[in-house]
Design a protein around this motif. Structure first.
Motif, PDB file in Angstrom:
ATOM      1  N   ARG A  18       9.707   2.833   0.655  1.00 51.52           N
ATOM      2  CA  ARG A  18       8.747   1.995  -0.057  1.00 51.52           C
ATOM      3  C   ARG A  18       7.827   1.377   0.975  1.00 51.52           C
ATOM      4  O   ARG A  18       8.186   1.252   2.148  1.00 51.52           O
ATOM      5  CB  ARG A  18       9.464   0.931  -0.874  1.00 51.52           C
ATOM      6  N   TYR A  19       6.646   0.959   0.545  1.00 52.81           N
ATOM      7  CA  TYR A  19       5.584   0.574   1.468  1.00 52.81           C
ATOM      8  C   TYR A  19       4.950  -0.748   1.058  1.00 52.81           C
ATOM      9  O   TYR A  19       4.809  -1.043  -0.126  1.00 52.81           O
ATOM     10  CB  TYR A  19       4.505   1.664   1.501  1.00 52.81           C
ATOM     11  N   SER A  20       4.528  -1.514   2.078  1.00 52.76           N
ATOM     12  CA  SER A  20       3.809  -2.764   1.804  1.00 52.76           C
ATOM     13  C   SER A  20       2.317  -2.528   1.993  1.00 52.76           C
ATOM     14  O   SER A  20       1.909  -1.575   2.669  1.00 52.76           O
ATOM     15  CB  SER A  20       4.279  -3.875   2.756  1.00 52.76           C
ATOM     16  N   LYS A  21       1.522  -3.414   1.445  1.00 54.61           N
ATOM     17  CA  LYS A  21       0.074  -3.309   1.622  1.00 54.61           C
ATOM     18  C   LYS A  21      -0.349  -3.729   3.024  1.00 54.61           C
ATOM     19  O   LYS A  21      -1.499  -3.567   3.387  1.00 54.61           O
ATOM     20  CB  LYS A  21      -0.643  -4.133   0.549  1.00 54.61           C
ATOM     21  N   GLU A  22       0.591  -4.242   3.820  1.00 54.63           N
ATOM     22  CA  GLU A  22       0.319  -4.552   5.230  1.00 54.63           C
ATOM     23  C   GLU A  22       0.688  -3.369   6.122  1.00 54.63           C
ATOM     24  O   GLU A  22       0.701  -3.475   7.335  1.00 54.63           O
ATOM     25  CB  GLU A  22       1.088  -5.810   5.668  1.00 54.63           C
ATOM     26  N   HIS A  23       1.068  -2.233   5.507  1.00 52.56           N
ATOM     27  CA  HIS A  23       1.331  -0.962   6.188  1.00 52.56           C
ATOM     28  C   HIS A  23       2.684  -0.889   6.883  1.00 52.56           C
ATOM     29  O   HIS A  23       2.855  -0.160   7.860  1.00 52.56           O
ATOM     30  CB  HIS A  23       0.184  -0.603   7.157  1.00 52.56           C
ATOM     31  N   GLU A  24       3.675  -1.623   6.365  1.00 53.68           N
ATOM     32  CA  GLU A  24       5.044  -1.451   6.816  1.00 53.68           C
ATOM     33  C   GLU A  24       5.789  -0.593   5.801  1.00 53.68           C
ATOM     34  O   GLU A  24       5.439  -0.565   4.630  1.00 53.68           O
ATOM     35  CB  GLU A  24       5.759  -2.803   6.965  1.00 53.68           C
ATOM     36  N   TRP A  25       6.819   0.095   6.279  1.00 52.98           N
ATOM     37  CA  TRP A  25       7.685   0.841   5.363  1.00 52.98           C
ATOM     38  C   TRP A  25       9.080   0.235   5.367  1.00 52.98           C
ATOM     39  O   TRP A  25       9.472  -0.449   6.304  1.00 52.98           O
ATOM     40  CB  TRP A  25       7.720   2.328   5.683  1.00 52.98           C
ATOM     41  N   LEU A  26       9.828   0.494   4.296  1.00 57.40           N
ATOM     42  CA  LEU A  26      11.162  -0.050   4.102  1.00 57.40           C
ATOM     43  C   LEU A  26      12.053   1.055   3.561  1.00 57.40           C
ATOM     44  O   LEU A  26      11.717   1.696   2.571  1.00 57.40           O
ATOM     45  CB  LEU A  26      11.101  -1.210   3.103  1.00 57.40           C
ATOM     46  N   SER A  27      13.195   1.249   4.222  1.00 55.46           N
ATOM     47  CA  SER A  27      14.151   2.242   3.728  1.00 55.46           C
ATOM     48  C   SER A  27      14.972   1.643   2.597  1.00 55.46           C
ATOM     49  O   SER A  27      15.002   0.421   2.409  1.00 55.46           O
ATOM     50  CB  SER A  27      15.089   2.674   4.863  1.00 55.46           C
ATOM     51  N   HIS A  53      -0.154   5.837   9.113  1.00 50.55           N
ATOM     52  CA  HIS A  53      -1.534   5.376   8.931  1.00 50.55           C
ATOM     53  C   HIS A  53      -1.821   4.189   9.852  1.00 50.55           C
ATOM     54  O   HIS A  53      -2.834   4.153  10.547  1.00 50.55           O
ATOM     55  CB  HIS A  53      -1.756   4.989   7.465  1.00 50.55           C
ATOM     56  N   ALA A  54      -0.919   3.208   9.872  1.00 49.67           N
ATOM     57  CA  ALA A  54      -1.091   2.022  10.719  1.00 49.67           C
ATOM     58  C   ALA A  54      -1.019   2.383  12.196  1.00 49.67           C
ATOM     59  O   ALA A  54      -1.808   1.887  13.007  1.00 49.67           O
ATOM     60  CB  ALA A  54      -0.041   0.974  10.385  1.00 49.67           C
ATOM     61  N   ALA A  55      -0.076   3.244  12.554  1.00 46.73           N
ATOM     62  CA  ALA A  55       0.065   3.654  13.957  1.00 46.73           C
ATOM     63  C   ALA A  55      -1.202   4.350  14.445  1.00 46.73           C
ATOM     64  O   ALA A  55      -1.671   4.096  15.563  1.00 46.73           O
ATOM     65  CB  ALA A  55       1.283   4.564  14.122  1.00 46.73           C
ATOM     66  N   LEU A  81       6.115  -3.802  -3.686  1.00 49.15           N
ATOM     67  CA  LEU A  81       6.207  -2.674  -2.756  1.00 49.15           C
ATOM     68  C   LEU A  81       5.765  -1.409  -3.470  1.00 49.15           C
ATOM     69  O   LEU A  81       5.975  -1.241  -4.674  1.00 49.15           O
ATOM     70  CB  LEU A  81       7.634  -2.534  -2.224  1.00 49.15           C
ATOM     71  N   LEU A  82       5.150  -0.512  -2.721  1.00 47.71           N
ATOM     72  CA  LEU A  82       4.546   0.683  -3.287  1.00 47.71           C
ATOM     73  C   LEU A  82       5.415   1.910  -3.072  1.00 47.71           C
ATOM     74  O   LEU A  82       6.122   2.005  -2.064  1.00 47.71           O
ATOM     75  CB  LEU A  82       3.182   0.925  -2.625  1.00 47.71           C
ATOM     76  N   TYR A  99       1.178   4.275  -2.050  1.00 46.82           N
ATOM     77  CA  TYR A  99       0.720   3.893  -0.720  1.00 46.82           C
ATOM     78  C   TYR A  99      -0.321   4.867  -0.193  1.00 46.82           C
ATOM     79  O   TYR A  99      -1.314   4.445   0.407  1.00 46.82           O
ATOM     80  CB  TYR A  99       1.879   3.769   0.276  1.00 46.82           C
ATOM     81  N   THR A 100      -0.124   6.135  -0.424  1.00 46.42           N
ATOM     82  CA  THR A 100      -1.097   7.142   0.006  1.00 46.42           C
ATOM     83  C   THR A 100      -2.464   6.856  -0.620  1.00 46.42           C
ATOM     84  O   THR A 100      -3.482   6.873   0.067  1.00 46.42           O
ATOM     85  CB  THR A 100      -0.621   8.568  -0.350  1.00 46.42           C
ATOM     86  N   ALA A 101      -2.472   6.551  -1.923  1.00 49.85           N
ATOM     87  CA  ALA A 101      -3.728   6.228  -2.606  1.00 49.85           C
ATOM     88  C   ALA A 101      -4.314   4.925  -2.061  1.00 49.85           C
ATOM     89  O   ALA A 101      -5.525   4.841  -1.810  1.00 49.85           O
ATOM     90  CB  ALA A 101      -3.487   6.120  -4.110  1.00 49.85           C
ATOM     91  N   PHE A 102      -3.473   3.921  -1.828  1.00 49.39           N
ATOM     92  CA  PHE A 102      -3.933   2.630  -1.293  1.00 49.39           C
ATOM     93  C   PHE A 102      -4.549   2.804   0.094  1.00 49.39           C
ATOM     94  O   PHE A 102      -5.628   2.281   0.364  1.00 49.39           O
ATOM     95  CB  PHE A 102      -2.754   1.657  -1.239  1.00 49.39           C
ATOM     96  N   SER A 103      -3.885   3.533   0.968  1.00 45.68           N
ATOM     97  CA  SER A 103      -4.368   3.658   2.347  1.00 45.68           C
ATOM     98  C   SER A 103      -5.578   4.587   2.455  1.00 45.68           C
ATOM     99  O   SER A 103      -6.322   4.511   3.435  1.00 45.68           O
ATOM    100  CB  SER A 103      -3.241   4.112   3.279  1.00 45.68           C
ATOM    101  N   ALA A 104      -5.795   5.406   1.465  1.00 42.61           N
ATOM    102  CA  ALA A 104      -6.958   6.293   1.475  1.00 42.61           C
ATOM    103  C   ALA A 104      -8.217   5.535   1.032  1.00 42.61           C
ATOM    104  O   ALA A 104      -9.336   5.945   1.338  1.00 42.61           O
ATOM    105  CB  ALA A 104      -6.722   7.484   0.564  1.00 42.61           C
ATOM    106  N   GLY A 105      -8.018   4.442   0.271  1.00 43.17           N
ATOM    107  CA  GLY A 105      -9.137   3.699  -0.291  1.00 43.17           C
ATOM    108  C   GLY A 105      -9.617   2.687   0.650  1.00 43.17           C
ATOM    109  O   GLY A 105     -10.581   2.136   0.822  1.00 43.17           O
TER     110      GLY A 105
END
Length: 125
Positions: free
Chosen positions: A8-17, A31-33, A113-114, A119-125
């Motif tokens: 799952r992903y945050s809008k601040e570009h972190e991921w969570l297992s 994306h963030a890296a 969380l996304l 998240y892919t759609a969010f980070s592309a926009g």
């Protein structure tokens, strides 16, 4: 760029297992890296530290800039990735594998969380 479906992903570009025995792993997304550039320094929260969803808990420094690290959940840090502290480039080369940042015993997970597709759609926009 492919975001693993099981995370799952945050809008601040972190991921969570997903949680294993109540403990989840946190990292930053590919994306963030890529946006940061070559990471040269990582400051992570200390083991035992309390982190709060959406609040700063560390810092990533790259050749381009310095960026805050945000916790995607509220909880207690149980482990930090010493490999990343010693070799920050792992954040760039393996953001979803060896470049994870810390583990946290989750007390509360926000509802925003996304999924990977969101998240892919969010980070592309």
């Amino acid at each position: 760029m492919s975001n693993p479906q099981q995370l799952r992903y945050s809008k601040e570009h972190e991921w969570l297992s997903g949680a294993e025995d109540g403990v989840s792993t946190v990292g930053i997304t590919e994306h963030a890296a890529n946006a940061l550039g070559d990471v040269v320094f990582v400051q992570l929260p200390e083991v035992g530290a309390a982190v709060t969803a959406g609040e700063t808990c560390g810092e990533l420094e790259s050749t381009k800039s310095v960026s805050d690290l945000y916790s995607p959940v509220t909880g207690e840090v149980t482990e930090v990735n010493e490999d990343v502290v010693n070799d920050p480039s792992l954040v760039n080369s393996a953001p979803f594998e060896g470049g994870w940042l810390f583990k946290v015993r989750v007390a509360e997970e926000p509802g925003d969380l996304l999924s990977a597709d969101e998240y892919t759609a969010f980070s592309a926009g």
